[in-house]
Structure formats: structure tokens, C-alpha cells
Scaffold this motif. Structure first.
Motif, PDB file in Angstrom:
ATOM      1  N   UNK A  29      -2.618   1.366 -13.737  1.00 30.49           N
ATOM      2  CA  UNK A  29      -3.987   0.865 -13.587  1.00 30.49           C
ATOM      3  C   UNK A  29      -4.129   0.043 -12.311  1.00 30.49           C
ATOM      4  N   UNK A  30      -3.109  -0.788 -12.032  1.00 30.67           N
ATOM      5  CA  UNK A  30      -3.176  -1.633 -10.824  1.00 30.67           C
ATOM      6  C   UNK A  30      -3.273  -0.790  -9.556  1.00 30.67           C
ATOM      7  N   UNK A  31      -2.573   0.340  -9.510  1.00 35.99           N
ATOM      8  CA  UNK A  31      -2.569   1.139  -8.278  1.00 35.99           C
ATOM      9  C   UNK A  31      -3.942   1.762  -7.997  1.00 35.99           C
ATOM     10  N   UNK A  32      -4.826   1.749  -8.970  1.00 42.73           N
ATOM     11  CA  UNK A  32      -6.153   2.329  -8.729  1.00 42.73           C
ATOM     12  C   UNK A  32      -6.924   1.556  -7.660  1.00 42.73           C
ATOM     13  N   UNK A  33      -6.472   0.326  -7.357  1.00 38.52           N
ATOM     14  CA  UNK A  33      -7.140  -0.453  -6.307  1.00 38.52           C
ATOM     15  C   UNK A  33      -6.652  -0.053  -4.916  1.00 38.52           C
ATOM     16  N   UNK A  34      -5.666   0.832  -4.855  1.00 44.02           N
ATOM     17  CA  UNK A  34      -5.054   1.195  -3.574  1.00 44.02           C
ATOM     18  C   UNK A  34      -5.662   2.494  -3.045  1.00 44.02           C
ATOM     19  N   UNK A  35      -6.342   2.444  -1.903  1.00 41.90           N
ATOM     20  CA  UNK A  35      -6.984   3.675  -1.406  1.00 41.90           C
ATOM     21  C   UNK A  35      -5.988   4.804  -1.120  1.00 41.90           C
ATOM     22  N   UNK A  36      -4.744   4.435  -0.775  1.00 41.98           N
ATOM     23  CA  UNK A  36      -3.760   5.481  -0.470  1.00 41.98           C
ATOM     24  C   UNK A  36      -3.493   6.381  -1.676  1.00 41.98           C
ATOM     25  N   UNK A  37      -3.655   5.830  -2.890  1.00 37.50           N
ATOM     26  CA  UNK A  37      -3.439   6.615  -4.108  1.00 37.50           C
ATOM     27  C   UNK A  37      -4.349   7.845  -4.103  1.00 37.50           C
ATOM     28  N   UNK A  38      -5.607   7.645  -3.719  1.00 40.65           N
ATOM     29  CA  UNK A  38      -6.565   8.750  -3.771  1.00 40.65           C
ATOM     30  C   UNK A  38      -6.305   9.760  -2.663  1.00 40.65           C
ATOM     31  N   UNK A  66       0.850  -1.200   0.000  1.00 40.93           N
ATOM     32  CA  UNK A  66       0.000   0.000   0.000  1.00 40.93           C
ATOM     33  C   UNK A  66       0.883   1.246   0.000  1.00 40.93           C
ATOM     34  N   UNK A  67       1.927   1.244   0.828  1.00 42.33           N
ATOM     35  CA  UNK A  67       2.785   2.432   0.912  1.00 42.33           C
ATOM     36  C   UNK A  67       3.565   2.651  -0.386  1.00 42.33           C
ATOM     37  N   UNK A  68       4.234   1.580  -0.849  1.00 43.33           N
ATOM     38  CA  UNK A  68       5.110   1.787  -1.996  1.00 43.33           C
ATOM     39  C   UNK A  68       4.338   2.007  -3.291  1.00 43.33           C
ATOM     40  N   UNK A  69       3.116   1.483  -3.338  1.00 37.82           N
ATOM     41  CA  UNK A  69       2.303   1.692  -4.539  1.00 37.82           C
ATOM     42  C   UNK A  69       1.216   2.735  -4.286  1.00 37.82           C
ATOM     43  N   UNK A  70       1.449   3.623  -3.315  1.00 39.70           N
ATOM     44  CA  UNK A  70       0.406   4.576  -2.944  1.00 39.70           C
ATOM     45  C   UNK A  70       0.615   5.975  -3.495  1.00 39.70           C
ATOM     46  N   UNK A  71       1.483   6.131  -4.503  1.00 41.66           N
ATOM     47  CA  UNK A  71       1.757   7.448  -5.092  1.00 41.66           C
ATOM     48  C   UNK A  71       2.196   8.445  -4.032  1.00 41.66           C
ATOM     49  N   UNK A  72       2.982   7.915  -3.080  1.00 43.28           N
ATOM     50  CA  UNK A  72       3.507   8.753  -2.012  1.00 43.28           C
ATOM     51  C   UNK A  72       4.754   9.488  -2.494  1.00 43.28           C
ATOM     52  N   UNK A  73       5.603   8.755  -3.225  1.00 38.99           N
ATOM     53  CA  UNK A  73       6.919   9.290  -3.598  1.00 38.99           C
ATOM     54  C   UNK A  73       6.949   9.786  -5.052  1.00 38.99           C
ATOM     55  N   UNK A  74       5.823   9.656  -5.730  1.00 41.83           N
ATOM     56  CA  UNK A  74       5.746  10.059  -7.130  1.00 41.83           C
ATOM     57  C   UNK A  74       4.279  10.347  -7.429  1.00 41.83           C
ATOM     58  N   UNK A  75       3.991  11.296  -8.317  1.00 38.10           N
ATOM     59  CA  UNK A  75       2.579  11.512  -8.677  1.00 38.10           C
ATOM     60  C   UNK A  75       2.078  10.394  -9.588  1.00 38.10           C
ATOM     61  N   UNK A  76       0.780  10.152  -9.474  1.00 39.72           N
ATOM     62  CA  UNK A  76       0.162   9.052 -10.213  1.00 39.72           C
ATOM     63  C   UNK A  76       0.357   9.228 -11.721  1.00 39.72           C
ATOM     64  N   UNK A  77       0.269  10.495 -12.200  1.00 43.36           N
ATOM     65  CA  UNK A  77       0.348  10.758 -13.648  1.00 43.36           C
ATOM     66  C   UNK A  77       1.633  10.188 -14.253  1.00 43.36           C
ATOM     67  N   UNK A  78       2.725  10.249 -13.483  1.00 40.05           N
ATOM     68  CA  UNK A  78       4.005   9.777 -14.018  1.00 40.05           C
ATOM     69  C   UNK A  78       4.054   8.278 -14.234  1.00 40.05           C
ATOM     70  N   UNK A  79       3.142   7.551 -13.551  1.00 41.10           N
ATOM     71  CA  UNK A  79       3.104   6.093 -13.750  1.00 41.10           C
ATOM     72  C   UNK A  79       2.606   5.744 -15.151  1.00 41.10           C
ATOM     73  N   UNK A  80       2.150   6.751 -15.908  1.00 38.03           N
ATOM     74  CA  UNK A  80       1.689   6.533 -17.271  1.00 38.03           C
ATOM     75  C   UNK A  80       2.729   5.797 -18.115  1.00 38.03           C
ATOM     76  N   UNK A  81       3.992   5.919 -17.729  1.00 38.75           N
ATOM     77  CA  UNK A  81       5.052   5.230 -18.478  1.00 38.75           C
ATOM     78  C   UNK A  81       5.083   3.734 -18.173  1.00 38.75           C
ATOM     79  N   UNK A  82       4.420   3.331 -17.070  1.00 37.07           N
ATOM     80  CA  UNK A  82       4.303   1.889 -16.745  1.00 37.07           C
ATOM     81  C   UNK A  82       2.807   1.618 -16.610  1.00 37.07           C
ATOM     82  N   UNK A  83       2.169   1.546 -17.750  1.00 37.09           N
ATOM     83  CA  UNK A  83       0.700   1.595 -17.790  1.00 37.09           C
ATOM     84  C   UNK A  83       0.021   0.568 -16.867  1.00 37.09           C
TER      85      UNK A  83
END
Ligand SMILES: Nc1ncnc2c1ncn2[C@@H]1O[C@H](COP(=O)(O)OP(=O)(O)OP(=O)(O)O)[C@@H](O)[C@H]1O
Ligand SMILES: [Mg+2]
Lengths: 315, 281
Positions: free
Chosen positions: B226-235, B205-222
Motif C-alpha cells: 500500500x505504501x508503494x502506491x505513493x511512488x510514481x515509479x511503481x506505475x 523511489x528506486x528500491x520501492x519502485x517495483x523495478x526488481x519485483x512486480x507489485x502483485x508480489x508485495x501482497x505478502x507484505x501488505x
């Protein structure tokens, strides 16, 4: 018929589980009158805690109708809880809170204002001889102290009905007496008490009415005195011999005044009309069978339990 | 009160009590939790600040000084990226520390909760009180962590609150999600499994929670995006990013708000159902 404080009609509880689950309570009927001290006596697994659990809204009945203080516990659990105090089998005090806070917040849960709750907590600590432990957390309490605090907390909101599940299990004799005194005091003030126990002595000496339960059923229910009379025996004898057998059993049965002979692990248990002359008669009858031990007792609730189930209640 | 008072109610009192006040019972539960939190405030603060304190100290103070720098995104440096992320962790992890762990122990081991379960209010309210109280704890945690992530970094941090309303809504919804998630985990997990939960749930949850990087940048690892959208911490992270550092790329408000409302409601429902299942047989 005046309204009873606790009414249980045809209670059945089956816990879900493999193989059809466990039938913990199998058709129990109870009526506990206002101000009565009622005991459920039975061995482990008899269904005592389950019965209390249903009465206190914590176990959903499979079928049956249960009213406590006139409130249907299944239909209106919060309102039923408002009128009852409960001490569960777990020693479950709030450990992060002090003795005083355990009482104070309990009153707050029941809607009491702050000042009244404070006074009530002080008053209860004094009444239950815990005043010097006011600011201690219950972790440091002895078993007897913790149990006194639990009872104090259960009655803090002035319920009319009190449920005590094995209130003296695991306590030393002195603490047990102290709990008995507290319970008697509450009863004297008009509280209705339903308690469970597997101590014969507790049921006999404390309770107005005792129901003996086994395998989820009530076997008998009456005053301790009448229950003891119901075997018709004036004395109970335990006979321990080296060799048992049909011949000895027949000899014992033929003794004058002996009404019943039941085999036990070490020999026999005899029920007799009176104790006079029993000892020499048994000694003569057991001649040649290696008499090891003989003891005479008053009939107790244990006698009737064994009489009804063929087993002993474990002390 | 006079000394003639007795323990039991007088016999002439009406047999059936009136309908109890659920609100007062609820308030009583809140007061109890508040008292225990106040007593425990020191350990609350310590457990809340240790992780962000060391994180910011190493990554935004020491690393730049020893020439090991993270580049950041566009005009925003790494310290700025971290602000919403570390506050998000503080909020979400109150739910696990303050609700899930104690509840798991109370339900299976100590039974300390027994007395509160006998309070005259519906069991669902008792469960909801756990969530509700933890909302305040999460907000408190956010307030404790924010100054640290703002003042410690060696490089300047650019925080700019575009809308206080948005910030307040995001914090409250995030805190609800945290409490509800904590309730759900607390009713599902046995105390012996808590270590396991940290390994298999908390860490991803922590490492995939867009804590250390914005979600938009994950666009390079599509697929990961998409998988991180299941993580409430992202929102939670993205919502705070939009509210605190709007210059950094972030999700649209409708997306994180909808997701936070859904997770708060979903976990509340799930947690309350689980609580009921655990305490009533
Ligand atoms: N939550 C549960 N789920 C399944 N079975 C249960 C549960 N609670 C109790 N039982 C079973 O129901 C039966 C009655 O249990 P109960 O606890 O009511 O007995 P008891 O008379 O209180 O015994 P004890 O003297 O040991 O406390 C037992 O066989 C027990 O294993
Ligand atoms: Mg029991």
C-alpha cells in the motif's frame, strides 16, 4: 503629451518577508521619452534593480501603473517583453551555448525565422567585435567581452527599449569605456535606454537624464548639468583637520563665498560660489586646528547626493 | 539585408508590438534545448546506460554463471522481470538528471535561464517547455536502455508487446510524469541539497519502485504494497510490465493509466507553480 517609452506611475514594491517585508520601492514616478538615455543613480539597496525588475515583468508591483512601449507590463507581460531588451545584474549568458548560439537562439525565441536569425547573429558578432569568438562558449570570456555579448543579445531582436542594470559594474576602465560607446551608439540609433548605476561619472557623462534614488524614492530628476547647478555651488572643497569643533565650523561658514559647511569623517565639506581665493582663506581659517589636507573639486552629482542625503555614494 | 541596417528598430515603427507568437517562442526554446542535447549526447548516453548496464551484467549474466540465481516469478526469469523495471528507471530519472539538476543550478546560481525568461511567451509556457522537451529525452533514454536489458542477460528474456498502443501511451505518460516531477524538484531544491535529494528521495523511489519485483508480489507484505502506491515509479514499472511482459503479474491497465495521468497533471501543476514563484517576485 507624446507617449513616453517608459512610464512609471506611483510604483510601490514591498517584498514579502518577516516584519511586514521590505519596502524596496516607495512611490516612484518616471517618464522616459523615446530615444532618451535615462540613468537611475543610487547606492546599494536603493531600489534600482527592483524598479527595472518591475519594468521588465520580473517583479510584480505592489501598486502602480507601468507601461513600456505603450504596453501595460502587468497586464500583458509577453507582449511587453517582445518590445524590450534586458541586461540583468547577473552575468547570465547561456554557458552551454557558443557566443553565436546565444544570439541565434535569442532571435528564435522572438519568433525570427532561421535564416534571419543566422544573419543577425553574424552581424552582431561583427558589430560588437566578437567575431573571432564566434564558436567559443562564454565561460572563457573576459568580463568586458561577456558584457558586450549580453548587450548584443539584448538588442538582437531589435527592441525599442533597452534596460541595463549596472552595465559596467565590475568592469575595468577600458571595458567600461567600450560599453559606454556601445550604449551611445544605440542611443544614436534611436533606442530608448534605462540604465542603473552607482558610478557618478557614468551618470554624468553618459545619461541625458538622471534620477537620483535612495530608499526607494526619487530625490531629484533632471539633466546632469542642471542637477549640478542646482546646489548653486561653483566649487566644492574638502578640508581635513586634526581637530574639528564649533569654532572652526563657524569660521569656515563665515568665509566669503561659502554657502554651506557639512561635517565629514575627516573634517568638513564646503560648498562655495567660486574657487578663487578659497584655498588661502581656508588655510587661514584652519590655523591652529591642524590642517592635514585640502582639495578643490568641481561640483558633481555626488555633491547633490550628499547635499540631499547627508551620505556619500560609495564608488 | 543591407549594410545600412541599424541596431534599433526604425523610429517610425509602431510603438506597441503586435501580440507575439507564443508557439514560435516555444519552438525556439525547444531548438535551443535540442542543440545543447546534441552537443552533450555522449554524456547523455553514458549517464543513461551505466546503471542498467552494470545491473544487468551482474545480476543476469554473472550471478547465474557463479551459481547465485534469483528465481524470477512463475515462468518469467529475473532478467524478464528487470526489463520493464530498468526501462522505467531510465525514463523517470531523465526527469531528475535533465530537468531538476540543471534547473536548480540555473535558478539559484548561474541565472543562465534569464534570457529564456525574457522570451515573449507566458512564464507557464516556458516552464512547460522544460517538461515537454524532457519527454523526448525520456523516450530516447528508454530506447537506449531497452536493447541492453534485452540482449545482455545470459538467460533468455521474454518480451511480447501485446498492444503497441498501450506501450506508446505508457511511455508518453511516464515521460510526462518524469519531466513534471523533475520540474517540481528543480524548483524546490537548492543546488547544495541535490546530494541530499538523491539519498532521501531517489534511493527509496528506486528500491520501492517495483523495478526488481512486480507489485502483485508485495501482497505478502501488505503495508509495503500500500505504501508503494505513493511512488510514481511503481506505475511506470507496472505500466511497462503490462505492455512489455504481460505474462508477469501486473496492475490492471485502468489503475496505472489513471495514476500516471494524475501524477503527470499534478506534478505539472505543482512544478509550473513553483517555477513561477521562483522567477517572478
Ligand atoms: N527578492 C527579494 N526579496 C526580498 N527583498 C528584496 C528582494 N530583492 C531586493 N530586496 C530588497 O529590496 C531593496 C532594494 O533592492 P534592489 O536590489 O532593488 O536595490 P538596488 O538599488 O538594485 O541595489 P544594488 O545597487 O545593490 O544592486 C533592498 O533592501 C533589498 O534587500
Ligand atoms: Mg541592483
Amino acid at each position: 503629451m507624446p507617449q513616453a517609452a517608459i512610464e512609471v506611475e506611483n510604483l510601490v514594491k514591498r517584498y514579502a518577508g518577516p516584519g511586514g517585508g521590505v519596502l524596496a520601492v516607495d512611490g516612484v514616478n518616471l517618464r522616459v521619452a523615446q530615444g532618451e538615455l535615462f540613468g537611475l543613480l543610487g547606492p546599494n539597496g536603493a531600489g534600482k534593480s527592483t524598479t527595472i525588475g518591475v519594468c521588465t515583468t520580473r517583479v510584480r508591483p505592489t501598486s502602480g501603473r507601468i507601461r513600456v512601449g505603450g504596453v501595460d507590463v502587468a497586464a500583458e507581460p509577453p507582449r511587453a517583453r517582445a518590445g524590450m531588451g534586458v541586461v540583468t545584474q547577473f552575468r547570465a549568458l547561456d554557458r552551454g551555448a557558443t557566443a553565436w548560439e546565444n544570439l541565434y537562439f535569442h532571435c528564435r525565441y522572438f519568433g525570427w525565422p532561421a535564416a534571419a536569425s543566422r544573419r543577425r547573429a553574424d552581424e552582431l558578432l561583427a558589430q560588437f567585435q566578437l567575431a573571432d569568438r564566434r564558436d567559443a562558449t562564454p565561460e572563457a570570456f573576459s568580463g568586458g567581452m561577456a558584457q558586450r555579448l549580453q548587450i548584443a543579445r539584448a538588442v538582437a531582436h531589435r527592441p525599442r527599449v533597452l534596460f541595463l542594470d549596472e552595465p559596467t559594474a565590475g568592469l575595468d576602465p577600458q571595458s567600461r569605456m567600450a560599453v559606454w560607446d556601445l550604449v551611445r551608439g544605440l542611443r544614436a540609433e534611436g533606442m530608448t535606454v534605462l540604465l542603473t548605476t552607482h558610478y557618478i561619472e557614468e551618470a554624468e557623462r553618459l545619461c541625458d537624464q538622471v534620477a537620483i534614488v535612495d530608499h526607494g524614492k526619487i530625490l531629484v530628476c533632471d539633466t546632469p548639468a542642471r542637477l549640478k547647478q542646482s546646489t548653486g555651488a561653483g566649487a566644492v572643497a574638502r578640508v581635513s583637520v586634526e581637530q574639528t569643533g564649533a569654532e572652526l565650523e563657524a569660521r569656515l561658514r563665515a568665509l566669503p563665498g561659502v554657502t554651506e559647511v557639512e561635517p565629514t569623517a575627516e573634517g568638513y565639506r564646503l560648498l562655495a560660489h567660486a574657487r578663487e581665493g578659497l584655498a588661502p582663506a581656508v588655510a587661514a581659517a584652519a590655523q591652529g586646528f591642524g590642517l592635514r589636507d585640502f582639495s578643490l573639486h568641481e561640483p558633481s552629482l555626488e555633491t547633490i547626493f550628499i547635499h540631499l542625503t547627508g551620505r556619500e555614494l560609495r564608488e | 539585408m543591407s549594410t545600412t541596417e541599424t541596431l534599433a528598430a526604425p523610429p517610425q515603427a509602431p510603438a506597441a508590438p503586435a501580440r507575439p507568437s507564443y508557439a514560435r517562442a516555444f519552438w525556439g526554446l525547444m531548438l535551443r534545448d535540442a542543440r545543447l542535447l546534441r552537443r552533450d549526447l555522449f554524456s547523455f548516453v553514458v549517464r543513461t546506460i551505466m546503471n542498467p548496464l552494470f545491473f544487468v551484467f551482474i545480476f543476469t549474466d554473472i550471478m547465474p554463471k557463479i551459481g547465485q540465481n534469483f528465481s524470477g516469478v512463475g515462468a518469467a526469469n529475473f532478467a524478464t522481470i528487470l526489463v520493464p523495471g530498468l526501462v522505467a528507471i531510465a525514463i523517470l530519472f531523465q526527469g531528475i538528471m535533465a530537468v531538476a539538476m540543471p534547473l536548480s543550478i540555473e535558478l539559484s546560481g548561474t541565472h543562465e535561464i534569464e534570457d529564456r525568461l525574457m522570451a515573449p511567451l507566458p512564464i507557464a509556457w516556458t516552464a512547460f517547455e522544460k517538461i515537454f522537451f524532457s519527454v523526448f529525452q525520456s523516450i530516447l533514454a528508454a530506447l537506449v536502455v531497452f536493447p541492453m536489458v534485452y540482449f545482455i542477460p545470459a538467460t533468455p528474456v521474454h518480451v511480447q508487446v501485446a498492444s503497441w498502443w498501450l506501450l506508446a501511451v505508457v511511455i508518453v505518460l511516464s515521460s510526462f510524469t518524469a519531466g513534471a516531477l523533475g520540474l517540481t524538484i528543480g524548483t524546490l531544491v537548492k543546488p547544495q541539497q541535490i546530494g541530499m535529494i538523491f539519498a532521501v528521495v531517489v534511493t527509496p523511489i528506486i528500491f520501492l519502485g517495483c523495478v526488481y519485483y512486480p507489485w502483485a508480489l508485495l501482497g505478502r507484505v501488505k503495508w509495503l504494497q500500500i505504501a508503494t502506491l505513493a511512488n510514481p515509479l511503481v506505475y511506470v514499472s507496472e505500466g511497462l510490465r503490462a505492455a512489455l511482459t504481460p505474462a508477469v503479474p501486473h496492475m490492471p491497465a485502468w489503475a496505472f493509466l489513471a495514476a500516471l495521468v494524475l501524477s503527470a497533471a499534478g506534478f505539472s501543476w505543482w512544478g509550473i507553480a513553483g517555477f513561477r514563484r521562483r522567477v517572478i517576485n
